[in-house]
Design a protein around this motif. Structure first.
Motif, PDB file in Angstrom:
ATOM      1  N   VAL A 130      12.994   7.174  -5.906  1.00 16.42           N
ATOM      2  CA  VAL A 130      11.765   6.796  -6.590  1.00 16.42           C
ATOM      3  C   VAL A 130      10.645   7.773  -6.268  1.00 16.42           C
ATOM      4  CG1 VAL A 130      10.070   4.966  -6.924  1.00 16.42           C
ATOM      5  CG2 VAL A 130      12.450   4.381  -6.445  1.00 16.42           C
ATOM      6  N   LEU A 131      10.444   7.996  -4.992  1.00 15.15           N
ATOM      7  CA  LEU A 131       9.409   8.919  -4.550  1.00 15.15           C
ATOM      8  C   LEU A 131      10.115  10.095  -3.881  1.00 15.15           C
ATOM      9  CD1 LEU A 131       6.325   9.367  -4.157  1.00 15.15           C
ATOM     10  CD2 LEU A 131       6.570   8.236  -1.959  1.00 15.15           C
ATOM     11  N   LYS A 132      10.251  11.174  -4.646  1.00 12.00           N
ATOM     12  CA  LYS A 132      11.089  12.275  -4.157  1.00 12.00           C
ATOM     13  C   LYS A 132      10.593  12.844  -2.837  1.00 12.00           C
ATOM     14  CE  LYS A 132      13.310  14.092  -8.255  1.00 12.00           C
ATOM     15  NZ  LYS A 132      12.819  14.678  -9.515  1.00 12.00           N
ATOM     16  N   SER A 133       9.257  12.885  -2.708  1.00 16.91           N
ATOM     17  CA  SER A 133       8.710  13.525  -1.502  1.00 16.91           C
ATOM     18  C   SER A 133       8.592  12.550  -0.328  1.00 16.91           C
ATOM     19  CB  SER A 133       7.342  14.105  -1.822  1.00 16.91           C
ATOM     20  OG  SER A 133       6.622  13.220  -2.642  1.00 16.91           O
ATOM     21  N   ARG A 134       9.252  11.380  -0.438  1.00 20.99           N
ATOM     22  CA  ARG A 134       9.105  10.371   0.597  1.00 20.99           C
ATOM     23  C   ARG A 134       9.387  10.889   2.005  1.00 20.99           C
ATOM     24  NH1 ARG A 134      12.190   7.657   3.916  1.00 20.99           N
ATOM     25  NH2 ARG A 134      11.293   5.721   4.686  1.00 20.99           N
ATOM     26  N   ASN A 135      10.489  11.625   2.141  1.00 21.62           N
ATOM     27  CA  ASN A 135      10.864  12.059   3.487  1.00 21.62           C
ATOM     28  C   ASN A 135       9.888  13.082   4.053  1.00 21.62           C
ATOM     29  OD1 ASN A 135      12.985  10.335   3.577  1.00 21.62           O
ATOM     30  ND2 ASN A 135      14.455  11.829   2.733  1.00 21.62           N
ATOM     31  N   VAL A 161      19.105  -0.665 -11.726  1.00 22.16           N
ATOM     32  CA  VAL A 161      18.107  -0.408 -10.685  1.00 22.16           C
ATOM     33  C   VAL A 161      17.571   1.004 -10.833  1.00 22.16           C
ATOM     34  CG1 VAL A 161      17.730  -0.224  -8.223  1.00 22.16           C
ATOM     35  CG2 VAL A 161      19.201  -2.016  -9.124  1.00 22.16           C
ATOM     36  N   LYS A 162      18.502   1.937 -10.988  1.00 20.24           N
ATOM     37  CA  LYS A 162      18.077   3.330 -11.078  1.00 20.24           C
ATOM     38  C   LYS A 162      17.213   3.578 -12.301  1.00 20.24           C
ATOM     39  CE  LYS A 162      20.122   6.793  -8.450  1.00 20.24           C
ATOM     40  NZ  LYS A 162      21.009   7.924  -8.302  1.00 20.24           N
ATOM     41  N   SER A 163      17.637   3.009 -13.460  1.00 24.11           N
ATOM     42  CA  SER A 163      16.912   3.355 -14.674  1.00 24.11           C
ATOM     43  C   SER A 163      15.493   2.795 -14.680  1.00 24.11           C
ATOM     44  CB  SER A 163      17.667   2.857 -15.909  1.00 24.11           C
ATOM     45  OG  SER A 163      17.791   1.460 -15.836  1.00 24.11           O
ATOM     46  N   THR A 164      15.245   1.680 -13.975  1.00 19.94           N
ATOM     47  CA  THR A 164      13.869   1.173 -13.991  1.00 19.94           C
ATOM     48  C   THR A 164      13.033   1.744 -12.873  1.00 19.94           C
ATOM     49  OG1 THR A 164      14.701  -0.729 -12.796  1.00 19.94           O
ATOM     50  CG2 THR A 164      14.229  -1.036 -15.140  1.00 19.94           C
ATOM     51  N   LEU A 165      13.673   1.973 -11.720  1.00 21.79           N
ATOM     52  CA  LEU A 165      12.869   2.392 -10.575  1.00 21.79           C
ATOM     53  C   LEU A 165      12.794   3.900 -10.432  1.00 21.79           C
ATOM     54  CD1 LEU A 165      13.879  -0.145  -7.801  1.00 21.79           C
ATOM     55  CD2 LEU A 165      11.813  -0.107  -9.164  1.00 21.79           C
ATOM     56  N   ALA A 166      13.817   4.615 -10.872  1.00 16.25           N
ATOM     57  CA  ALA A 166      13.859   6.050 -10.625  1.00 16.25           C
ATOM     58  C   ALA A 166      12.921   6.774 -11.588  1.00 16.25           C
ATOM     59  CB  ALA A 166      15.277   6.573 -10.800  1.00 16.25           C
ATOM     60  N   THR A 167      12.576   7.959 -11.201  1.00 12.05           N
ATOM     61  CA  THR A 167      11.655   8.738 -12.026  1.00 12.05           C
ATOM     62  C   THR A 167      12.385   9.295 -13.233  1.00 12.05           C
ATOM     63  OG1 THR A 167      12.179  10.707 -10.793  1.00 12.05           O
ATOM     64  CG2 THR A 167      10.276   9.433 -10.079  1.00 12.05           C
ATOM     65  N   ARG A 168      11.620   9.492 -14.283  1.00 10.83           N
ATOM     66  CA  ARG A 168      12.188  10.210 -15.428  1.00 10.83           C
ATOM     67  C   ARG A 168      12.226  11.683 -15.092  1.00 10.83           C
ATOM     68  NH1 ARG A 168       8.167   7.718 -19.350  1.00 10.83           N
ATOM     69  NH2 ARG A 168       8.470   5.631 -18.547  1.00 10.83           N
ATOM     70  N   PRO A 169      13.125  12.451 -15.732  1.00  6.68           N
ATOM     71  CA  PRO A 169      13.210  13.872 -15.396  1.00  6.68           C
ATOM     72  C   PRO A 169      11.932  14.607 -15.791  1.00  6.68           C
ATOM     73  CG  PRO A 169      14.631  13.342 -17.253  1.00  6.68           C
ATOM     74  CD  PRO A 169      14.120  12.058 -16.732  1.00  6.68           C
ATOM     75  N   GLY A 170      11.718  15.707 -15.154  1.00 10.41           N
ATOM     76  CA  GLY A 170      10.589  16.560 -15.508  1.00 10.41           C
ATOM     77  C   GLY A 170       9.349  16.196 -14.728  1.00 10.41           C
ATOM     78  N   LEU A 171       8.468  17.162 -14.560  1.00  8.86           N
ATOM     79  CA  LEU A 171       7.264  16.979 -13.766  1.00  8.86           C
ATOM     80  C   LEU A 171       6.371  15.883 -14.359  1.00  8.86           C
ATOM     81  CD1 LEU A 171       5.719  18.125 -11.308  1.00  8.86           C
ATOM     82  CD2 LEU A 171       4.467  19.558 -12.933  1.00  8.86           C
ATOM     83  N   LYS A 172       6.275  15.887 -15.691  1.00 13.76           N
ATOM     84  CA  LYS A 172       5.410  14.916 -16.368  1.00 13.76           C
ATOM     85  C   LYS A 172       5.834  13.486 -16.083  1.00 13.76           C
ATOM     86  CE  LYS A 172       2.886  15.929 -20.591  1.00 13.76           C
ATOM     87  NZ  LYS A 172       3.001  16.170 -22.034  1.00 13.76           N
ATOM     88  N   GLY A 173       7.121  13.217 -16.284  1.00 13.43           N
ATOM     89  CA  GLY A 173       7.639  11.878 -16.056  1.00 13.43           C
ATOM     90  C   GLY A 173       7.514  11.498 -14.590  1.00 13.43           C
ATOM     91  N   TRP A 179       2.473   8.699  -9.629  1.00 15.96           N
ATOM     92  CA  TRP A 179       1.133   9.040  -9.125  1.00 15.96           C
ATOM     93  C   TRP A 179       0.487   7.937  -8.302  1.00 15.96           C
ATOM     94  CZ3 TRP A 179      -3.127   6.221 -10.312  1.00 15.96           C
ATOM     95  CH2 TRP A 179      -3.090   5.455 -11.483  1.00 15.96           C
ATOM     96  N   PRO A 180       0.677   6.638  -8.654  1.00 12.49           N
ATOM     97  CA  PRO A 180       0.022   5.627  -7.810  1.00 12.49           C
ATOM     98  C   PRO A 180       0.506   5.689  -6.363  1.00 12.49           C
ATOM     99  CG  PRO A 180       0.852   4.638  -9.831  1.00 12.49           C
ATOM    100  CD  PRO A 180       1.444   6.003  -9.753  1.00 12.49           C
ATOM    101  N   LEU A 181       1.785   6.043  -6.181  1.00 11.18           N
ATOM    102  CA  LEU A 181       2.310   6.103  -4.810  1.00 11.18           C
ATOM    103  C   LEU A 181       1.639   7.224  -4.029  1.00 11.18           C
ATOM    104  CD1 LEU A 181       6.084   5.503  -5.587  1.00 11.18           C
ATOM    105  CD2 LEU A 181       4.424   3.864  -4.720  1.00 11.18           C
ATOM    106  N   HIS A 182       1.421   8.358  -4.685  1.00 13.39           N
ATOM    107  CA  HIS A 182       0.739   9.456  -3.997  1.00 13.39           C
ATOM    108  C   HIS A 182      -0.698   9.079  -3.687  1.00 13.39           C
ATOM    109  CE1 HIS A 182       4.026  12.268  -4.563  1.00 13.39           C
ATOM    110  NE2 HIS A 182       4.147  11.815  -5.799  1.00 13.39           N
ATOM    111  N   VAL A 183      -1.341   8.381  -4.634  1.00 15.65           N
ATOM    112  CA  VAL A 183      -2.723   7.944  -4.398  1.00 15.65           C
ATOM    113  C   VAL A 183      -2.793   7.007  -3.195  1.00 15.65           C
ATOM    114  CG1 VAL A 183      -4.645   6.609  -5.345  1.00 15.65           C
ATOM    115  CG2 VAL A 183      -3.456   8.261  -6.778  1.00 15.65           C
ATOM    116  N   MET A 184      -1.798   6.111  -3.121  1.00 12.18           N
ATOM    117  CA  MET A 184      -1.780   5.164  -2.000  1.00 12.18           C
ATOM    118  C   MET A 184      -1.612   5.872  -0.660  1.00 12.18           C
ATOM    119  SD  MET A 184       0.567   2.099  -3.364  1.00 12.18           S
ATOM    120  CE  MET A 184       0.121   1.085  -4.750  1.00 12.18           C
TER     121      MET A 184
END
Lengths: 292, 310
Positions: free
Chosen positions: A105-110, B3-15, B21-26
């Motif tokens: 989910v968060l690639k940079s997690r580690n 699980v993967k299809s809903t939680l995992a990121t879509r390919p590419g930088l944009k996705g 982004w909310p996780l990075h903000v947190m």
């Protein structure tokens, strides 16, 4: 059954006596200081007070509570405790939530995880940290007491583990319904993690209240001292010079009964709070200490 | 793979950014604070290799190479300080394992829950009180006319003992009072482990005719051995942490020779006497040794008891 044998009964009696003595050993010093604080000065100075006050008096408390320096320090402590606990809990909750995602989910997690763990292993130590705080002009402000310790990595890892234990299906359902991560955190994870949030908050409250060394290091003006630092100066260092301009005031701060009252008032918030912690902390600590 | 299809990121930088982004903000507040108060001080370690003068600043001060480190190993005071630290910390580690372990075994034999809980609440108490207050209480009780000496005098006719003013007594008090403060809390870990021992082991032992003492030796203690190993090996990393808060709040110039530890020494030489570079060099030495010991401790814990932190 083994516990009906005579040998085991004798053991049980001795065991109870031993355990109760151990319990008293932890309580009696506090009762002793409480008794001194409620005694009149003369018997206290003659070291006659044991576990009960002699010539009951509340003079030491009225002196302490009428001392403006003590009261100011008391309120600074309350302020730093509230501010510090709020900051720490916000920061580690947000970060702990993000770190609880796995790296699909968060690639940079580690990378993030190692970024934090690294600082558990390597620290600059007292003097470089002191210089950073000084260069940021935080000296003599409440921020010097709150910010340097705000990121508690160990507690962040504990929270992360709690979040991980929450069933993933709940989160999945919310994400499908279009919720973002902030909604998921505040509406799903936080309500479920209230017990652990409460525990860590209580730890943070006790920690902030008890902290004294940062005050000694980062606060030059004694008027900005938090209570623990103020009392460290009065009770441990016995240094009254910088606290009191008028020597006549010394009597309000340095007699044995007044010191006892100050110690007791200083401990009181923790004595009140810690029984509430007990309900939760066994689980929290064991989770942090042992992993199977 | 829902699980993967809903939680995992879509390919590419944009996705990727859209989803995460909310996780990075947190993470941002923690990352920034940790950079300022965790990583920036690391750059300050360079002053251990310089003759730091506050007026010249870190980069303006002259290089000193390893001079401060050499000085540290030649200066008799610092040798004594390192020795004190290792000795006091070592004794604390040893007794902080033995006492809570024994206490947990004894507490585990109590079947009356009210007694068990009351005793636990009482023995946890000192752990939550700051050494400022405990130091204040102890130095009052241990003074030459304090309650302890009064009792020794009245009951046993002993001369007053200078507990906090003579080096060997000071060390003794430091270790005992640390165990007193910590043992209730340390007991939790062993009690939790005791609750996890499989009851059928006791039943089997009882069928074989083992009494409670025999059961303790053959079932309880072997079941707890892995946890004791974990606690002991992880404690290795703390051999240079002898307890700044406690010693700082109990000691006085009379016991500097036997009671001074690295952290109190760094505070006095560095902050009070302004020898920033020398004190930082001592701190660097402590961090490096500490790190090596932590790594050794974790490896041992993993090897002997299969323990991992993550």
């Amino acid at each position: 059954m083994y516990y009906k044998t005579p040998g085991y009964r004798v053991f049980t009696i001795f065991n109870y006596i031993l355990l109760i003595m151990a319990g008293l050993l932890c309580l009696l010093p506090i009762i002793h200081i409480l008794a001194i604080s409620f005694s009149a000065s003369a018997p206290a100075n003659a070291h006659l007070v044991g576990l009960l006050p002699i010539d009951f008096s509340i003079e030491s408390y009225s002196k302490t509570l009428n001392n403006p320096n003590f009261l100011r320090a008391f309120f600074i402590s309350i302020g730093r405790t509230i501010l510090g606990t709020f900051m720490t809990m916000s920061v580690i909750t947000l970060a702990g939530y993000s770190l609880s995602k796995d790296s699909t989910v968060l690639k940079s997690r580690n990378i993030y995880a190692w970024y934090f763990v690294f600082t558990m292993l390597f620290t600059g130590g007292m003097i470089p940290l002191y210089m950073v705080v000084r260069n940021l002009h935080l000296m003599d402000t409440i921020w010097a007491l709150v910010l340097p310790g705000a990121v508690q990595v160990f507690n962040m890892i504990l929270l992360m583990n709690f979040f991980r234990a929450t069933p993933k299906e709940l989160e999945e359902a919310a994400l499908i319904d279009g919720a973002g991560h902030f909604t998921v955190l505040f509406r799903i994870y936080l309500p479920l993690a209230m017990a652990s949030i409460a525990t860590l908050s209580l730890f943070s409250i006790v920690g902030s209240w008890n902290a004294w060394f940062d005050g000694l290091l980062y606060i030059n003006n004694y008027r900005n001292y938090p209570l623990a630092t103020f009392l460290q100066t009065v009770i441990v260092q016995q240094d009254f010079s910088k606290l009191i301009a008028d020597p006549r005031e010394l009597i309000n701060i340095s007699t044995r009964t007044v010191k006892a009252a100050q110690i007791f008032i200083g401990m009181l918030p923790v004595l009140v709070v810690y029984p509430f912690m007990q309900r939760y902390f066994v689980k929290g600590i064991v989770l942090g200490a042992i992993k199977e | 793979m829902s699980v993967k299809s809903t939680l995992a990121t879509r390919p590419g930088l944009k996705g990727f950014l859209k989803r995460t982004w909310p996780l990075h903000v947190m993470l941002l507040p923690a990352v920034v604070l940790q950079f300022i108060f965790g990583y920036m001080p690391l750059s300050g370690l360079v002053i251990a290799f310089k003759n730091f003068k506050p007026y010249d600043g870190i980069w303006g001060s002259k290089w000193a190479g390893l001079e401060h480190f050499r000085y540290m190993f030649e200066y008799p005071d610092s040798k004594q300080v390192i020795l004190n630290t290792a000795l006091i910390a070592g004794l604390k580690i040893l007794f902080n394992i033995i006492v809570p372990f024994t206490f947990a075994l004894l507490l585990n034999e109590v079947r009356r829950n009210s007694v068990k809980r009351t005793v636990q609440t009482l023995v946890y108490l000192p752990y939550f009180i700051s050494w400022v207050f405990l130091g204040g209480i102890l130095s009052d009780m241990l003074s030459s006319d304090g309650i302890i000496n009064m009792m020794l005098q009245n009951w046993f006719g002993l001369e007053p003992i200078m507990f906090l003013a003579s080096g060997n007594w000071f060390r003794f008090i430091v270790v005992v009072s640390d165990v007193w403060q910590q043992f209730g809390f340390g007991t939790i870990v062993y009690l939790a482990a005791l609750a996890g021992v499989n009851p059928s082991l006791y039943e089997a032992a009882e069928v074989d005719g083992a009494n409670r003492w025999r059961q303790t030796l053959s079932v309880t203690i072997p079941s707890l051995t892995p946890i004791v190993i974990v606690v002991a090996t992880l404690a290795i990393g703390n051999i240079l942490n002898a307890g700044f808060d406690q010693i700082f709040n109990l000691y006085n110039p009379l016991v500097y020779d036997k009671g001074d530890i690295i952290d109190t020494f760094v505070y006095r030489t560095g902050i009070l006497n302004g020898q920033y570079s020398f004190a930082t060099a001592v701190g660097v030495f402590k961090s490096l040794v500490g790190f090596v010991l932590i790594v050794i401790g974790y490896r041992l814990a993993y090897k002997l008891a299969d323990y991992k932190i993550f």
